[in-house]
Scaffold this active site. Sequence first.
Site, PDB file in Angstrom:
ATOM      1  N   ASP A  27      58.253  16.167  32.486  1.00 10.97           N
ATOM      2  CA  ASP A  27      57.380  15.455  33.430  1.00 10.97           C
ATOM      3  C   ASP A  27      57.850  15.626  34.864  1.00 10.97           C
ATOM      4  O   ASP A  27      57.362  14.948  35.766  1.00 10.97           O
ATOM      5  CB  ASP A  27      57.361  13.952  33.092  1.00 10.97           C
ATOM      6  CG  ASP A  27      56.702  13.698  31.759  1.00 10.97           C
ATOM      7  OD1 ASP A  27      55.806  14.468  31.391  1.00 10.97           O
ATOM      8  OD2 ASP A  27      57.098  12.727  31.075  1.00 10.97           O
ATOM      9  N   HIS A  28      58.839  16.481  35.061  1.00 13.29           N
ATOM     10  CA  HIS A  28      59.391  16.629  36.411  1.00 13.29           C
ATOM     11  C   HIS A  28      59.598  18.114  36.716  1.00 13.29           C
ATOM     12  O   HIS A  28      60.722  18.597  36.831  1.00 13.29           O
ATOM     13  CB  HIS A  28      60.711  15.842  36.522  1.00 13.29           C
ATOM     14  CG  HIS A  28      61.080  15.512  37.932  1.00 13.29           C
ATOM     15  ND1 HIS A  28      62.170  16.060  38.567  1.00 13.29           N
ATOM     16  CD2 HIS A  28      60.503  14.686  38.839  1.00 13.29           C
ATOM     17  CE1 HIS A  28      62.233  15.584  39.807  1.00 13.29           C
ATOM     18  NE2 HIS A  28      61.250  14.753  39.994  1.00 13.29           N
ATOM     19  N   ILE A  29      58.449  18.812  36.794  1.00 12.70           N
ATOM     20  CA  ILE A  29      58.472  20.258  37.047  1.00 12.70           C
ATOM     21  C   ILE A  29      58.265  20.498  38.540  1.00 12.70           C
ATOM     22  O   ILE A  29      57.277  20.044  39.120  1.00 12.70           O
ATOM     23  CB  ILE A  29      57.334  20.970  36.260  1.00 12.70           C
ATOM     24  CG1 ILE A  29      57.376  20.577  34.775  1.00 12.70           C
ATOM     25  CG2 ILE A  29      57.409  22.485  36.460  1.00 12.70           C
ATOM     26  CD1 ILE A  29      58.519  21.145  33.988  1.00 12.70           C
TER      27      ILE A  29
ATOM     28  N   ILE B 152      63.270  19.950  36.633  1.00 15.59           N
ATOM     29  CA  ILE B 152      64.364  19.508  37.494  1.00 15.59           C
ATOM     30  C   ILE B 152      64.794  18.089  37.122  1.00 15.59           C
ATOM     31  O   ILE B 152      63.950  17.202  36.977  1.00 15.59           O
ATOM     32  CB  ILE B 152      63.919  19.522  38.987  1.00 15.59           C
ATOM     33  CG1 ILE B 152      63.468  20.925  39.393  1.00 15.59           C
ATOM     34  CG2 ILE B 152      65.028  19.004  39.895  1.00 15.59           C
ATOM     35  CD1 ILE B 152      64.531  21.996  39.300  1.00 15.59           C
TER      36      ILE B 152
ATOM     37  N   LEU C 292      62.349  15.738  31.486  1.00 16.31           N
ATOM     38  CA  LEU C 292      62.354  17.010  32.237  1.00 16.31           C
ATOM     39  C   LEU C 292      60.969  17.647  32.253  1.00 16.31           C
ATOM     40  O   LEU C 292      60.589  18.321  33.205  1.00 16.31           O
ATOM     41  CB  LEU C 292      63.351  17.987  31.617  1.00 16.31           C
ATOM     42  CG  LEU C 292      64.833  17.767  31.947  1.00 16.31           C
ATOM     43  CD1 LEU C 292      65.690  18.776  31.193  1.00 16.31           C
ATOM     44  CD2 LEU C 292      65.087  17.879  33.440  1.00 16.31           C
TER      45      LEU C 292
END
Lengths: 128, 166
Positions: B33-35, B41, B31
């Site tokens: 690494d997936h902003i 997100i 999570l």
Amino acid sequence: MSRDDIFEKIQEVLDDALGVDEDEVTPDASLTADLGAESIDFLDIVFRLEKTFDFKISQGELFPENLTENEEWVADGKLTDNGLEMLRGRMTHVDFGAYGEGDLEVSKIGDLITVNSLVNFVEIKLAG
Amino acid sequence: MRWLWIDCIIKYDADKQLVAIKNVSLSEYYLHDHIIGGKPIMPFSLMIEGMAQTAGILVGSVNKFKEKVILAKIAKATLDSDVTAGDTVRFEASIDNIDESGAATCGFIDRRVAGGDAWERVGRVDLLFSHIDKNMAGTEFPEHNFVFSDNFKMILDTAGLASLAE
């Protein structure tokens, strides 16, 4: 159901299964060569045809399977006379043209299965 | 070792439907690494994997996990809302068709936002599974079922469904 009705429903099936546009789905279009179907797509198409036309399709009934396991049918990756005779008898919905012994590679059989083959298949199944 | 993308099975209707949930936690490093727009997100690809595990267990259970059930095709995948830390995701998978070659499943993704009570439908994922021993003629696979590992059995045990794999 008329042949035109069957064709229209098959257009929808192939649109959903292969993500192609309906205008690409012409009667002579080959499922593999023209519409980009891969082996797993055939299972998808079988399931969608069953649902759309409300009949069951046995494994190998619509598309030939496991041909290479039988030496009588396939030699050096190509269909023998016996193999072609078997396919012509079992798959009357496909036009195998004038192929003779050793003319047709197993890997090319998929190219012979056209939209028209599917319409033929459904027509034969519905006629019972 | 398989990485599980579902936490718990909450409903099982033999040969028909399986429902599982996943709690999305900020302690899961992906999570971070997936902003997107300042919020962590959950990637849609991982949601699809969660549905694949939910539907895969359902398909496997039909033949008592004897078949090697492999995800072969994503027939349809849509997602209308993002899922973030604190949310709970519900995967609802149903068998559309199954035969000796494989299975087609239909799946809905629901989301319950952090602190909320209501479920909201946010996605649809339809999948196609192959029973690979029946489809890959001439290809040899290990005898043991490498698809349904001990991790999956743990999920069945937790849900009181261990007998399905016996």
